[in-house]
Design an enzyme around this catalytic site. Structure first.
Site, short mmCIF file in Angstrom:
data_model
loop_
_atom_site.label_atom_id
_atom_site.label_comp_id
_atom_site.label_asym_id
_atom_site.label_seq_id
_atom_site.Cartn_x
_atom_site.Cartn_y
_atom_site.Cartn_z
N GLU A 1 0.80 -1.22 0.00
CA GLU A 1 0.00 0.00 0.00
C GLU A 1 0.84 1.27 0.00
O GLU A 1 0.44 2.28 -0.58
CB GLU A 1 -0.96 0.02 1.19
CG GLU A 1 -2.11 -0.97 1.10
CD GLU A 1 -1.76 -2.33 1.65
OE1 GLU A 1 -0.58 -2.58 1.95
OE2 GLU A 1 -2.69 -3.16 1.79
N PHE B 1 -11.73 -7.02 14.06
CA PHE B 1 -10.63 -7.49 13.23
C PHE B 1 -10.28 -6.43 12.18
O PHE B 1 -11.14 -5.91 11.48
CB PHE B 1 -11.02 -8.80 12.54
CG PHE B 1 -9.96 -9.30 11.61
CD1 PHE B 1 -8.70 -9.65 12.09
CD2 PHE B 1 -10.19 -9.38 10.24
CE1 PHE B 1 -7.70 -10.08 11.22
CE2 PHE B 1 -9.20 -9.81 9.37
CZ PHE B 1 -7.95 -10.16 9.87
N GLN B 2 -9.02 -6.10 12.10
CA GLN B 2 -8.49 -5.10 11.16
C GLN B 2 -9.13 -3.72 11.34
O GLN B 2 -9.25 -2.96 10.39
CB GLN B 2 -8.64 -5.57 9.71
CG GLN B 2 -7.73 -6.78 9.45
CD GLN B 2 -7.51 -7.05 7.98
OE1 GLN B 2 -8.38 -6.81 7.16
NE2 GLN B 2 -6.34 -7.57 7.66
N LYS C 1 -17.50 -0.51 5.69
CA LYS C 1 -17.97 -1.55 4.75
C LYS C 1 -19.46 -1.42 4.46
O LYS C 1 -19.90 -1.57 3.32
CB LYS C 1 -17.66 -2.93 5.34
CG LYS C 1 -17.96 -4.05 4.39
CD LYS C 1 -17.47 -5.39 4.96
CE LYS C 1 -17.62 -6.49 3.90
NZ LYS C 1 -17.17 -7.79 4.41
N MET D 1 24.41 8.39 1.33
CA MET D 1 24.29 9.72 1.94
C MET D 1 24.58 9.64 3.44
O MET D 1 25.19 10.55 4.00
CB MET D 1 22.89 10.28 1.69
CG MET D 1 22.73 11.72 2.11
SD MET D 1 23.99 12.80 1.35
CE MET D 1 23.10 13.46 -0.03
C1 LIG Z 1 12.63 5.53 4.64
C2 LIG Z 1 13.94 6.17 4.93
N1 LIG Z 1 14.78 5.61 5.82
C3 LIG Z 1 15.98 6.19 6.07
C4 LIG Z 1 16.36 7.33 5.44
C5 LIG Z 1 17.69 7.96 5.74
N2 LIG Z 1 18.54 7.97 4.54
C6 LIG Z 1 18.66 9.06 3.75
S1 LIG Z 1 19.64 8.80 2.44
C7 LIG Z 1 19.97 7.23 2.93
C8 LIG Z 1 20.88 6.35 2.14
C9 LIG Z 1 20.28 5.93 0.86
O1 LIG Z 1 21.09 4.93 0.34
P1 LIG Z 1 20.95 4.50 -1.16
O2 LIG Z 1 19.54 4.20 -1.48
O3 LIG Z 1 21.94 3.42 -1.46
O4 LIG Z 1 21.33 5.83 -1.95
P2 LIG Z 1 22.75 6.58 -2.01
O5 LIG Z 1 22.76 7.63 -0.96
O6 LIG Z 1 23.81 5.56 -1.79
O7 LIG Z 1 22.79 7.17 -3.38
C10 LIG Z 1 19.31 6.93 4.11
C11 LIG Z 1 19.38 5.65 4.83
C12 LIG Z 1 15.43 7.89 4.53
N3 LIG Z 1 15.70 9.02 3.87
N4 LIG Z 1 14.25 7.29 4.26
#
Ligand SMILES: Cc1ncc(C[n+]2csc(CCOP(=O)(O)OP(=O)(O)O)c2C)c(N)n1
Ligand SMILES: [Mg+2]
Lengths: 571, 183
Positions: free
Chosen positions: A47, A109-110, A159, A477
């Protein structure tokens, strides 16, 4: 007709041609009505992705995106997408099923308190109490989602309301006495703004997602041309100015360009258009554009003065306001060259030369694929015209810096919330909205793995989405921040297992490939784009590259770090 | 500082939750809150006291006005308005100080609503700050228990209630609807 049929009739009235969802117990009557109905329902695999896909659809078109989920876990799975669309002001209508009215409040439920839970992650939400109010509520939901500052609206439907019988009476007007939308802008303020723009020596147009939402990019370009002033566009505003426009500078902010950040810092007049002075743009607020007067145009009165007090506030639809402003600017154009004109020419010249001197230029290497090299390749095949849906992380920032967008609604990314997992499902929505367009889904190796289930959706609908994974083997990042601010203690950021792209795509019945060598990259990208169906291109890039320029958090935007520290000379 | 806001709110499901929710989400502390029906049974009047920095006061009002069920949000802190609160005090007193306490009640214009050998129940209304003083005074006579109503306020300025007129829908052949910013 039944409530379920009535809901479909409302969707037809609203011009919905397709929507994204996942069925469940309480939505059974609705899915039954859908069975022989012409509206297309796209079955996603989670979802959260229904909402992201609806966002992709909405961001690519400007139309309301629609998603649907069952009660309880279905509804709670929508939350991230709702908050995401709230943060980026994307018009979404989310439909959720609820347990039957007689069971509400019994921990059935749900059952989940969807109405309560989603109060803070929607622009507005509704619970339908009986079939008689269903049409009014659904049409209100579409109206609220799309008008004013757009956003998500959720309608929770028990529902028994789906099952009840009633007559659909068309809704001819929406009566929401407390929902005030100011579109026109105050004439006196617009005049003052025009005057200030002519009198400024170092004007800067700072444009954002509001320009895209209001379909005002033509008016923005006109304005910059009328006074020959420079424009920067935020992460949400990329594409509002064609990349090659002579007045376009680039993106400002944490990973913005030197020219954009210095331009804002030294400006004496910032014309802020559909932006919210977000911390990722302004850096340390107290040091942001210290010499500038501010004109702030926004449709949301609460944005004006929230972070920076403007000298001229204008509440209105930025398209309407710009149309008027441009007219007044033309009228007020001084017959003689204004006192400030020489200064302004020098200013425009200065920005153009900064842009040349400190370009956001791709880096390449003979031995490994640099992330920037990949972006240059994506830019090459796109030519400013492809839809690129991005995930969140380093790849997102490099793409924002290096891939050109010549039209609005091509660059689709999660800006305000920064939701990983967005890049793939949003491409699904964008491709349904724009079946003829090239849709590239640019994702990190982390975010891709959050969205892998949607490969099934792509395969089963035969969507020709081109998935390009910038695979640096890290949550890049986060690794960058650990590198720069935590002594390179790399804690839980290694992604040492990544599926074989060819086998993974093959398992879903489409093509995939991994490239590692820089000299193979161009051909691999070409082959990916040339494929008539979906394609998964896994690009192994150098793992330790950091995104620059970078404004360290808490820094002023003119205190950019332009590149990695030079290695100490070893004697 | 304390900001008193008066809201005219549609009596719709969740309206109270929206108001309090947005205040807490934006980090404003609610000091007091009252809700009751108005002459129009479909509308409620809410009076909210929030503890907020001076420079954020306008922002609070804007956030309230953004709520679709809020018809009007007024900052009572500036402009002419009257603000009142009621307090019920249960005061225990020793026999010898009963007369003195009653005198104070009378001076303040409060009323004794119940009396027993233990002490009194007192009802007082007034400006919230004045009530603070009165409560302080009562405390000096011994142990008390207090229930305050929260402030209610009314503006003395004639402020027009501006409402959004009905907007035609697509079904009515207009442009309003899917993806179109309303004009
Ligand atoms: C749902 C979620 N969890 C954690 C983060 C924190 N976060 C920001 S950038 C990043 C790394 C992303 O890694 P990747 O998808 O390999 O992209 P890259 O930065 O290596 O290009 C994280 C964990 C986020 N933005 N969103
Ligand atoms: Mg990565």
């Amino acid at each position: 007709m039944s409530g379920a049929q009535m809901l479909l009739e409302c969707l037809v009235q609203e011009g919905v041609d397709c929507f994204f969802g996942y069925p469940g117990g309480v939505t059974l009557p609705f899915y039954d009505a859908l069975y022989d109905h012409p509206i297309r329902h796209v079955l996603v695999r989670h979802e959260e992705n229904a909402c992201f896909a609806a966002e992709g659809y909405a961001r690519a078109t400007g139309k309301v995106g629609v998603c649907c989920a069952t009660s309880g876990p279905g509804a709670t799975n929508l939350i991230t997408g709702l908050v995401d669309s709230m943060m980026d002001s994307i018009p979404i209508v989310a439909l959720t099923g609820q347990v039957s009215s007689s069971l509400i409040g019994t921990d059935a439920f749900q059952e989940a308190d969807t109405f309560g839970i989603t109060r803070s992650c929607t622009k507005h939400n509704y619970m339908v109490r009986n079939i008689a109010e269903l049409p009014r509520i659904v049409h209100e939901a579409f109206y609220v989602a799309a008008s004013g500052r757009p956003g998500p609206v959720l309608v929770d439907i028990p529902k028994d309301v789906f099952q009840a019988m009633g007559h659909y009476t068309p809704v001819h007007s929406i009566h929401l006495p407390g929902y005030k939308v100011f579109t026109e802008g105050h004439a006196g303020q617009i005049r003052r703004a025009a005057q200030m723009i002519w009198e400024a020596e170092r004007p800067m147009f700072y444009a954002g997602g509001g320009i895209i939402a209001a379909d005002a990019s033509r008016e923005l370009q006109e304005l910059t041309e009328l006074v020959d002033g420079p424009a920067v566009t935020t992460l949400m505003g990329l594409g509002a100015m064609p990349s090659g426009h002579p007045n376009f500078i680039s993106m400002p902010g944490m990973h913005g360009s030197y020219a954009a950040n210095m331009g804002l810092t030294q400006s004496d007049l910032i014309v802020a258009l559909g932006v919210r002075f977000d911390d990722r743009v302004t850096g340390r607020l107290a040091a942001f554009a210290p010499h500038a007067k501010i004109i702030h145009v926004d449709i949301d009165p609460a944005e004006i003065g929230k972070n920076r007090t403007p000298d001229v506030p204008i509440v209105g639809d930025v398209k309407r306001v710009l149309q008027k402003l441009n007219k007044v600017i033309e009228e007020l154009k001084p017959a003689e060259a204004p006192r400030t004109e020489t200064a302004r020419r020098a200013w425009m010249h200065k920005l153009r030369s900064w842009k040349q001197e400190f370009p956001l230029a791709p880096v390449t290497s003979d031995t490994e694929i640099k992330p920037q090299h990949l972006m240059a390749e994506i830019d090459r095949v796109s030519g400013g015209k492809a839809i690129v849906t991005s995930d969140v992380g380093q790849h997102q920032m490099w793409a924002a810096q290096l891939v050109r967008f010549d039209l609005p609604r091509l660059w689709i990314n999660s800006g305000g919330l920064g939701s990983m997992g967005f890049g793939l499902p949003s491409a699904i929505g964008a491709q349904f909205a724009r079946p003829e367009s090239l849709v590239i889904s640019l994702v990190g190796d982390g975010g891709f793995q959050m969205a892998i289930p949607e490969l099934a959706t792509i395969a089963s609908y035969g969507l020709p989405v081109k998935i390009i994974v910038m695979n640096n083997g890290y949550l890049g990042m986060v690794r960058q921040w650990q590198d720069l601010f935590y002594n390179n203690r790399l804690s839980s950021v290694t992604l040492d297992c990544f599926p074989d792209a060819e086998k993974l795509a093959g398992a879903y019945g489409f093509k995939g490939r991994t490239v590692t060598q820089p000299h193979e990259l161009a051909a691999a990208v070409d082959a990916c784009i040339a494929e008539p169906g979906p394609y998964l291109l896994n690009v192994k890039v150098s793992p330790f590259e950091n995104v620059y320029p970078m404004v360290p958090s808490g820094g002023a935007i003119n205190e950019m770090v332009m590149g990695p520290p030079q290695p100490a000379v070893v004697k | 500082m304390m900001q008193v806001i008066s809201l005219l709110v549609e009596n719709k499901p969740g309206a109270l939750l929206r108001v309090t929710g947005i205040l807490s989400a934006r980090g404003y502390n609610i000091e007091s809150l009252t809700v009751a029906r108005t002459l129009d049974p479909e509308l409620s009047r809410m009076t909210i006291g929030v503890d907020v920095e001076e420079r954020l006061r306008a922002q609070v009002i804007k956030q309230m006005n953004k709520l679709i069920n809020v018809l009007q949000a007024t900052d009572m802190t500036d402009g002419r308005s009257i603000c009142r609160e009621m307090v019920l005090i249960k005061a225990r007193t020793r026999q010898e100080s009963r007369t003195a306490l009653l005198k104070e009640v009378e001076i303040f214009g409060a009323r004794v609503v119940d009396s027993s050998t233990d002490g009194f129940a007192i009802e007082a209304t007034g400006d919230p700050e004045k009530l603070d003083e009165f409560i302080g005074l009562m405390r000096s006579y011994g142990e008390i228990e207090v229930a305050r109503s929260g402030a209610v306020a009314i503006s003395l300025e004639s402020k027009k209630l501006r409402l959004q007129p009905p907007v035609p829908t697509r079904a009515a052949g207009s442009l309003a609807g899917n993806g179109v910013l309303n004009g």
